[in-house]
Structures are given as C-alpha cells and as structure tokens.
Design a protein around this motif. Structure first.
Motif, PDB file in Angstrom:
ATOM      1  N   ALA A  43       5.327  -5.765 -13.951  1.00 60.42           N
ATOM      2  CA  ALA A  43       4.189  -6.675 -13.809  1.00 60.42           C
ATOM      3  C   ALA A  43       2.913  -5.901 -13.506  1.00 60.42           C
ATOM      4  CB  ALA A  43       4.479  -7.687 -12.696  1.00 60.42           C
ATOM      5  N   ARG A  44       2.981  -4.909 -12.633  1.00 59.39           N
ATOM      6  CA  ARG A  44       1.796  -4.102 -12.326  1.00 59.39           C
ATOM      7  C   ARG A  44       1.331  -3.343 -13.568  1.00 59.39           C
ATOM      8  NH1 ARG A  44       0.647  -4.147  -6.836  1.00 59.39           N
ATOM      9  NH2 ARG A  44       2.381  -4.076  -5.323  1.00 59.39           N
ATOM     10  N   ALA A  45       2.274  -2.911 -14.387  1.00 58.33           N
ATOM     11  CA  ALA A  45       1.921  -2.135 -15.590  1.00 58.33           C
ATOM     12  C   ALA A  45       1.126  -2.963 -16.583  1.00 58.33           C
ATOM     13  CB  ALA A  45       3.188  -1.596 -16.242  1.00 58.33           C
ATOM     14  N   LYS A  46       1.178  -4.296 -16.511  1.00 58.78           N
ATOM     15  CA  LYS A  46       0.426  -5.149 -17.421  1.00 58.78           C
ATOM     16  C   LYS A  46      -1.001  -5.411 -16.948  1.00 58.78           C
ATOM     17  CE  LYS A  46       4.424  -7.550 -19.362  1.00 58.78           C
ATOM     18  NZ  LYS A  46       5.086  -8.859 -19.609  1.00 58.78           N
ATOM     19  N   SER A  47      -1.356  -4.876 -15.804  1.00 60.44           N
ATOM     20  CA  SER A  47      -2.710  -5.058 -15.279  1.00 60.44           C
ATOM     21  C   SER A  47      -3.732  -4.432 -16.214  1.00 60.44           C
ATOM     22  CB  SER A  47      -2.824  -4.434 -13.885  1.00 60.44           C
ATOM     23  OG  SER A  47      -4.162  -4.410 -13.446  1.00 60.44           O
ATOM     24  N   MET A  48      -4.926  -5.015 -16.248  1.00 59.42           N
ATOM     25  CA  MET A  48      -6.001  -4.497 -17.104  1.00 59.42           C
ATOM     26  C   MET A  48      -6.444  -3.115 -16.662  1.00 59.42           C
ATOM     27  SD  MET A  48      -8.304  -7.954 -17.561  1.00 59.42           S
ATOM     28  CE  MET A  48      -9.530  -7.048 -18.523  1.00 59.42           C
ATOM     29  N   ILE A  49      -6.186  -2.744 -15.403  1.00 58.25           N
ATOM     30  CA  ILE A  49      -6.632  -1.432 -14.920  1.00 58.25           C
ATOM     31  C   ILE A  49      -5.478  -0.450 -14.789  1.00 58.25           C
ATOM     32  CG2 ILE A  49      -8.571  -2.465 -13.690  1.00 58.25           C
ATOM     33  CD1 ILE A  49      -7.003  -2.034 -11.078  1.00 58.25           C
ATOM     34  N   ALA A  50      -4.262  -0.848 -15.234  1.00 61.21           N
ATOM     35  CA  ALA A  50      -3.089   0.003 -15.045  1.00 61.21           C
ATOM     36  C   ALA A  50      -3.216   1.335 -15.764  1.00 61.21           C
ATOM     37  CB  ALA A  50      -1.832  -0.730 -15.516  1.00 61.21           C
ATOM     38  N   ASP A  51      -3.904   1.361 -16.925  1.00 60.84           N
ATOM     39  CA  ASP A  51      -4.024   2.609 -17.689  1.00 60.84           C
ATOM     40  C   ASP A  51      -4.776   3.685 -16.917  1.00 60.84           C
ATOM     41  OD1 ASP A  51      -2.677   1.394 -19.710  1.00 60.84           O
ATOM     42  OD2 ASP A  51      -4.461   0.890 -20.888  1.00 60.84           O
ATOM     43  N   ARG A  52      -5.568   3.299 -15.935  1.00 63.38           N
ATOM     44  CA  ARG A  52      -6.353   4.266 -15.160  1.00 63.38           C
ATOM     45  C   ARG A  52      -5.509   4.963 -14.105  1.00 63.38           C
ATOM     46  NH1 ARG A  52     -10.825   0.249 -13.153  1.00 63.38           N
ATOM     47  NH2 ARG A  52     -11.211   1.959 -11.684  1.00 63.38           N
ATOM     48  N   VAL A  61       5.584   1.371  -7.409  1.00 62.55           N
ATOM     49  CA  VAL A  61       5.807  -0.008  -7.009  1.00 62.55           C
ATOM     50  C   VAL A  61       4.964  -0.373  -5.786  1.00 62.55           C
ATOM     51  CG1 VAL A  61       7.732   0.465  -5.439  1.00 62.55           C
ATOM     52  CG2 VAL A  61       7.663  -1.686  -6.704  1.00 62.55           C
ATOM     53  N   ASP A  62       4.485   0.621  -5.032  1.00 64.12           N
ATOM     54  CA  ASP A  62       3.654   0.382  -3.849  1.00 64.12           C
ATOM     55  C   ASP A  62       2.157   0.402  -4.140  1.00 64.12           C
ATOM     56  OD1 ASP A  62       5.698   0.065  -1.948  1.00 64.12           O
ATOM     57  OD2 ASP A  62       5.926   2.236  -1.721  1.00 64.12           O
ATOM     58  N   SER A  63       1.758   0.819  -5.325  1.00 62.20           N
ATOM     59  CA  SER A  63       0.331   0.956  -5.631  1.00 62.20           C
ATOM     60  C   SER A  63      -0.370  -0.400  -5.581  1.00 62.20           C
ATOM     61  CB  SER A  63       0.147   1.574  -7.020  1.00 62.20           C
ATOM     62  OG  SER A  63       0.703   2.870  -7.076  1.00 62.20           O
ATOM     63  N   PRO A  64      -1.530  -0.476  -4.930  1.00 65.82           N
ATOM     64  CA  PRO A  64      -2.249  -1.759  -4.836  1.00 65.82           C
ATOM     65  C   PRO A  64      -2.990  -2.077  -6.136  1.00 65.82           C
ATOM     66  CG  PRO A  64      -3.474  -0.064  -3.682  1.00 65.82           C
ATOM     67  CD  PRO A  64      -2.204   0.590  -4.143  1.00 65.82           C
ATOM     68  N   VAL A  65      -2.256  -2.250  -7.205  1.00 69.55           N
ATOM     69  CA  VAL A  65      -2.808  -2.590  -8.520  1.00 69.55           C
ATOM     70  C   VAL A  65      -2.550  -4.068  -8.764  1.00 69.55           C
ATOM     71  CG1 VAL A  65      -2.598  -2.186 -11.000  1.00 69.55           C
ATOM     72  CG2 VAL A  65      -2.483  -0.255  -9.408  1.00 69.55           C
ATOM     73  N   PRO A  66      -3.573  -4.833  -9.153  1.00 65.10           N
ATOM     74  CA  PRO A  66      -3.392  -6.282  -9.330  1.00 65.10           C
ATOM     75  C   PRO A  66      -2.365  -6.600 -10.415  1.00 65.10           C
ATOM     76  CG  PRO A  66      -5.718  -5.663  -9.421  1.00 65.10           C
ATOM     77  CD  PRO A  66      -4.939  -4.395  -9.463  1.00 65.10           C
ATOM     78  N   TYR A  67      -1.657  -7.696 -10.229  1.00 68.65           N
ATOM     79  CA  TYR A  67      -0.762  -8.217 -11.255  1.00 68.65           C
ATOM     80  C   TYR A  67      -0.731  -9.727 -11.130  1.00 68.65           C
ATOM     81  CZ  TYR A  67       2.858  -9.152  -7.736  1.00 68.65           C
ATOM     82  OH  TYR A  67       3.561  -9.644  -6.665  1.00 68.65           O
ATOM     83  N   LEU A  86      -6.446 -15.246  -7.030  1.00 72.79           N
ATOM     84  CA  LEU A  86      -6.381 -13.978  -6.296  1.00 72.79           C
ATOM     85  C   LEU A  86      -5.742 -12.863  -7.113  1.00 72.79           C
ATOM     86  CD1 LEU A  86      -5.315 -15.265  -2.754  1.00 72.79           C
ATOM     87  CD2 LEU A  86      -7.595 -14.614  -3.542  1.00 72.79           C
ATOM     88  N   SER A  87      -5.518 -13.083  -8.405  1.00 70.99           N
ATOM     89  CA  SER A  87      -4.876 -12.054  -9.225  1.00 70.99           C
ATOM     90  C   SER A  87      -5.858 -11.020  -9.760  1.00 70.99           C
ATOM     91  CB  SER A  87      -4.135 -12.712 -10.402  1.00 70.99           C
ATOM     92  OG  SER A  87      -5.052 -13.400 -11.239  1.00 70.99           O
ATOM     93  N   SER A  88      -7.153 -11.273  -9.602  1.00 71.80           N
ATOM     94  CA  SER A  88      -8.153 -10.316 -10.096  1.00 71.80           C
ATOM     95  C   SER A  88      -8.306  -9.148  -9.135  1.00 71.80           C
ATOM     96  CB  SER A  88      -9.498 -11.015 -10.284  1.00 71.80           C
ATOM     97  OG  SER A  88      -9.956 -11.534  -9.049  1.00 71.80           O
ATOM     98  N   ASP A  89      -9.002  -8.101  -9.599  1.00 66.61           N
ATOM     99  CA  ASP A  89      -9.182  -6.897  -8.777  1.00 66.61           C
ATOM    100  C   ASP A  89     -10.302  -7.123  -7.765  1.00 66.61           C
ATOM    101  OD1 ASP A  89      -9.172  -4.414  -7.694  1.00 66.61           O
ATOM    102  OD2 ASP A  89     -10.016  -3.379  -9.434  1.00 66.61           O
TER     103      ASP A  89
END
Length: 574
Positions: free
Chosen positions: A261-270, A276-282, A331-334
């Motif tokens: 789910a985190r990998a599908k974030s718009m900012i995941a490529d960065r 699994v602990d990274s605070p990346v939105p999903y 609340l799913s946005s960055d």
C-alpha cells in the motif's frame, strides 16, 4: 553554650560575625553527615525571633552551617531527639559548601563538600539572608515557583536548563495539587522562553482551559492525526486482535500488505529504501485491496480466515465515527509537514505549547495515539540533529498508564518509545516530564532517569518508597514529611534546584489553572434550573462523540417519536 555575636567583626582576627549565632557543637561525623548537639534553651529563646528562619532553628527540614576553614559547610536537619542532659541531638545531611561574606553570610553556594567538620566544631543558626543566598539562582536562567519553607518571602527557584536537560517528574496523590503545580511551571517556562516547543499529553482534558490564551489546544475534533504516520508496531496494535501464534501470522500478512500500500503512494518513487515503518502516505483502500488480492490466491480456509479477520477490523474502524480523527479519507494526503508544524509549534505564533486532549479518544487505541505522538517527537529530534537545535518538552500526564511497570504490562509500543525518550532523549534535545499519582506503577528505573523530582503529598507507602529510592542522596531525608505536606506544597530535589527544598507552590491566576478541581457538593447541590436544556446538550455530545456545539437540532417529543415509529409507511416512501 550559645554565644550571641557582636557586630562588624572579622573571622581572621578571631572576632565574631554580625548576627551569627552558635546553637550547638558537632558530636559525631560520618562520610555523608553528622550528629550535632543543640542547646535546647537557645532554641527556645530563638522561637520568638523576628527572623522567621532563626525562629525555626533546630526544626526538622531546617538548615545549619558549620565553619570549616575558609568556607561554610551547609547541612539539613533530618531528625532530632532529646538526651538525658536536656540537649537536642540532631542528625544532619551535609549538602554543600559556601564562601563566607564579610558579615559571615553565605556567598557562592555549591553542592557537594570538599572537607568535613570535626567533632567540637561550632554549629551556627542560618538566618534569612543565608537562606536567600542558599536558595537563589544567581545569574542562571531560572523561574520562581513558590516560597521556601519556613520563610514567608524567600523565593524557590527552578534552574531551567538543568531541570529540562535531564527530565523531571511531578508526583503526588490525587488532590495534592500536582496538575496545578505542573500548569504553573509550564506557564512560568513559556513566560521566560516564549519561543519554546512543548507538547502536553492530557488524558482527562484538564489543561485546555489553563492554556486557552497562550497554547494551541487539540482534541478529536481538530487533531487530524494521519494514520499512515504509525510505524508497523503501532499498526499491529490497532489492526491485529489475535494472540500467540495467530498474531505472528497476522503480523506477517499485515506487513506484506502495508508495504504494498505504501508503494502505491504518489511520492513512493522518491524513497527507494522505503520500509514498512517509513512515514509515507497510503490509502486505506489500497491496504484493503492488497489484503483482498492476496486472499483471492489462497486455497485453504484457515489461511483465508486470517485475511478476513484483518479486513473486518480495518473496515470496522472506518465505519466507526469515533476513529475519524485519525482514520478518514481526507487524511491520506501528504500532510506531514503541516502536522509537525502544528503539534510541535514550528512556528509557535505566540503559542509555544500544544495540549492534546485525549479524553475523546477510544480507549482501545489511546495508548497507540500516545505512542505515535511521543515517537513523532523523538524521531523528529533524531532526524533534525544537523539543523539548528530546537529542544522539545514532552509532558506526559498519568504517566503510569503509558510507562507501566512490568508487573502491570509489558511490550507495548507506548512504553518502548517513552523508555527510549527517558534514556536517550536528552542527547537529541527532548526533555520528558512524567506526571503521576502512582509512581510505584511506573516502569522500573523511570523515575531514576528524572534529574529533578517534585514530590507532593503521597499517602501510599509503596509510592513513598519508590520516590525515596529515586531521590538524590541529599533529598531522601525530606521524604518523611511527604504525608504531612499541605495541598500545593511539595519537596523539590535534584539537578533543577541548588539544594533540596520544601516549597509552597504559588497559586496561579484562575484562568491559568487546569480544570482539575474538586466540585463543591454543598454549593452545587444548593442550585437548580436548566436541567432540561443541559440534558439535550449532553446527549448530543454523547451521541456525536464530539465537543462541538449543537447546531440546528430539532428535539422531538417522546410521544411524537412514538407516533412516527408506529404509523404505516405510504407506498413509495423510503
């Protein structure tokens, strides 16, 4: 035995010192203290002295001074008893030493001693000017918090850098005044340092009223805490309900789905090294989608049941409006930068303190919310090491609930993060304040990590013993007076004060007090009126699980409501 001294004398020429008074002699000396013989007749005469400090000479908790070469040795009386000869035997703890001014008063006090008195040395009473020098903070950054016992006017000061640099604790039984004392200390800190960064975790909603003008108050109505800021352990505490082996299997399923789910974030490529602990939105929809996708590939019913259990728990939380302060689509946005700025007061905009009211948070996740907010403070401080340091004070009310002893609870995420802050926080500029009425229920060693202890009245012997063991050596003798302390009175010892002291805390102005006072039954039960409208408001807040005011609500009478329920439904009517 006593000698009332003359004026304008010089020690070096063998004369006496102005206003000094010999009240006894040293009898026995040990490495940490001494036993002195005090003249009971002299002590009795001093009781009528206009100097309040001299009037209480020889009392338990008071101070005496002993000449040792070019310095004064300072001691605190811990216990007294009478002997057959009419003299008073007093046990004293040696707490420090000071230079002697020309008039014999104390100058430049410092803790610790470099020499010991000898048997037969004169013991001198400590007067008002001596106490002012003893308890003063000289030129160090400090705040005044009250008056020192037994004087009516000598100010008790807390050394800010020393107190915050090594954590502090406020302990006391319910009703002893610890919430009011905590609010006063925080107000005095931000008055002295208006650009601070303070986060108060408030489980009972007591502090919002105290910081209405100079703080930013958050509750379930406006907290907007992004769920994706949780690390994996916190996710597990919210989403996984199983135990034992099943829990470990559920954790493996959640970990795989969460990283997808985190990998599908718009900012995941960065963030190619994302974990699994990274605070990346999903999006929670993506998490559910990953679970459903894996579930469709399974053949055995027992394995499918684990996925269904996780899926049902997530959907249950999404349907429950009590969790919407944290789990909702908006609340799913960055929003990480904005959230950190609001909670950590960066910038503070004249309100350097954040108060998070946890009273509306569902009980099954309140510990996770505390863990998340505490970890945000710790992680921010760690990753901001290369920036200009902005120290943060984390105030944890009801600390025994979140940092419990192993005999109460083990292994929770909140306990781990608070222990981490207690042990390592000061390295990164994070100060921890533990506020509790049950210090014996705190995790082992938690109090010992606090360099300053502010102890108010404690009635429980186990709590008293716990605080006694955590107190620095010079303050342990004070503990015997803890059960006798009045409301608003406390003992303070440790790094934040020059010497251990008994203090009557200042009473803050009414608008700066927390909402923690006991109700007056006699007064409130003498009034009546407004109950009907009050019940409407209470029921509205109860049903909406919100403190927001009632708006455009039509109150339907019970008989009308019954008729609506019983009437037949017309054709085509929903």
């Amino acid at each position: 035995m006593a000698v009332h001294v003359g004026a304008n004398a010089d020690w070096k020429t063998g004369g006496f010192v102005q206003q000094a008074l010999v009240i006894g002699r040293v009898s026995d000396v040990a490495s940490g203290g001494a036993v002195v013989r005090l003249d009971a007749a002299v002590l009795e005469r001093l009781r009528s002295d206009t100097d309040s400090a001299l009037a209480l000479a020889g009392a338990v908790g008071g101070q005496v001074k002993i000449r040792s070469g070019a310095t004064w040795l300072l001691g605190t009386i811990q216990a007294t008893r009478s002997d057959a000869g009419g003299e008073v035997l007093a046990e004293i703890d040696l707490i420090g030493e000071s230079k002697a001014a020309a008039d014999g008063t104390l100058v430049d006090f410092r803790r610790g001693i470099t020499g010991y008195p000898r048997s037969g040395d004169a013991v001198w009473a400590v007067g008002h000017d001596d106490l002012a020098a003893l308890f003063g903070a000289s030129n160090q950054p400090h705040i005044d918090v009250g008056t020192v016992y037994p004087t009516p006017d000598i100010r008790a000061t807390l050394l800010i850098d020393q107190m915050l640099g090594k954590h502090f604790a406020v302990v006391g039984s319910t009703g002893s005044g610890k919430s009011t004392a905590t609010a006063l200390i925080l107000h005095r800190i931000i008055e002295m340092a208006p650009h601070g960064h303070i986060l108060v975790l408030d489980p009972h909603g007591e502090y919002a009223s105290a910081f209405a003008s100079n703080g930013s108050n958050f509750s379930v109505d406006n907290l907007d805490l992004p769920y994706w800021l949780m690390n994996f352990e916190e996710h597990c505490e919210v989403f996984i309900t199983s135990d034992g082996v099943e829990r470990e299997l559920d954790k493996a399923i959640l970990a795989r789905s969460l990283i997808e789910a985190r990998a599908k974030s718009m900012i995941a490529d960065r963030f190619p090294s994302m974990t699994v602990d990274s605070p990346v939105p999903y999006m929670l929809g993506d998490l559910l989608g990953a679970l459903i996708g894996h579930m469709g590939k399974l053949e055995h019913g027992s394995e499918v049941a684990r996925y269904v259990r996780l899926k049902n728990r997530i959907e249950e939380i999404l349907r429950d409006s009590r969790y919407s302060f944290m789990f909702k689509r908006e609340l799913s946005s960055d929003s990480m930068k904005g959230f950190l700025g609001r909670i950590l007061r960066m910038p503070g905009d004249g309100k350097p303190i954040s108060v998070v009211d946890l009273s509306g948070v569902p009980t099954d996740i309140v510990a996770v919310v505390v863990a998340l907010l505490s970890r945000i403070v710790a992680d921010y401080a760690m990753w901001a090491r290369s920036e200009r340091q902005r120290p943060i004070l984390l105030v944890c009310e009801e600390a025994h609930r979140y940092l419990p002893s192993e005999r109460v609870a083990t292994g929770s995420a909140v306990r781990k993060v608070l222990e981490r802050i207690a042990k390592e926080g000061r390295k990164y500029g994070v100060s921890l304040a533990l506020i509790t009425q049950r210090p014996s229920d705190l995790a082992e060693g938690a109090l010992s990590q606090c360099g300053t202890i502010i102890a108010m009245r404690l009635n429980n012997e186990r709590d008293q013993s716990c605080v006694r063991n955590a107190m620095p050596e010079g303050g342990r003798g004070f503990l015997d007076s803890i059960p006798a302390l009045r409301r608003g009175e406390c003992l303070i010892c440790g790094e934040g004060v020059t010497v251990p002291m008994r203090v009557l805390i200042d009473a803050p102005e009414a608008h700066k007090r927390p909402h923690s006072g006991d109700p007056s039954f006699a007064a409130l039960w003498s009034q009546a009126g407004g109950e009907d409208a009050m019940l409407d408001r209470v029921i509205y807040r109860w049903r909406t699980q919100s403190e927001r005011p009632q708006e455009n609500v039509v109150v339907v009478a019970p008989e009308t409501f019954s008729r609506l329920l019983l009437r037949p439904v017309a054709s085509g009517e929903d």
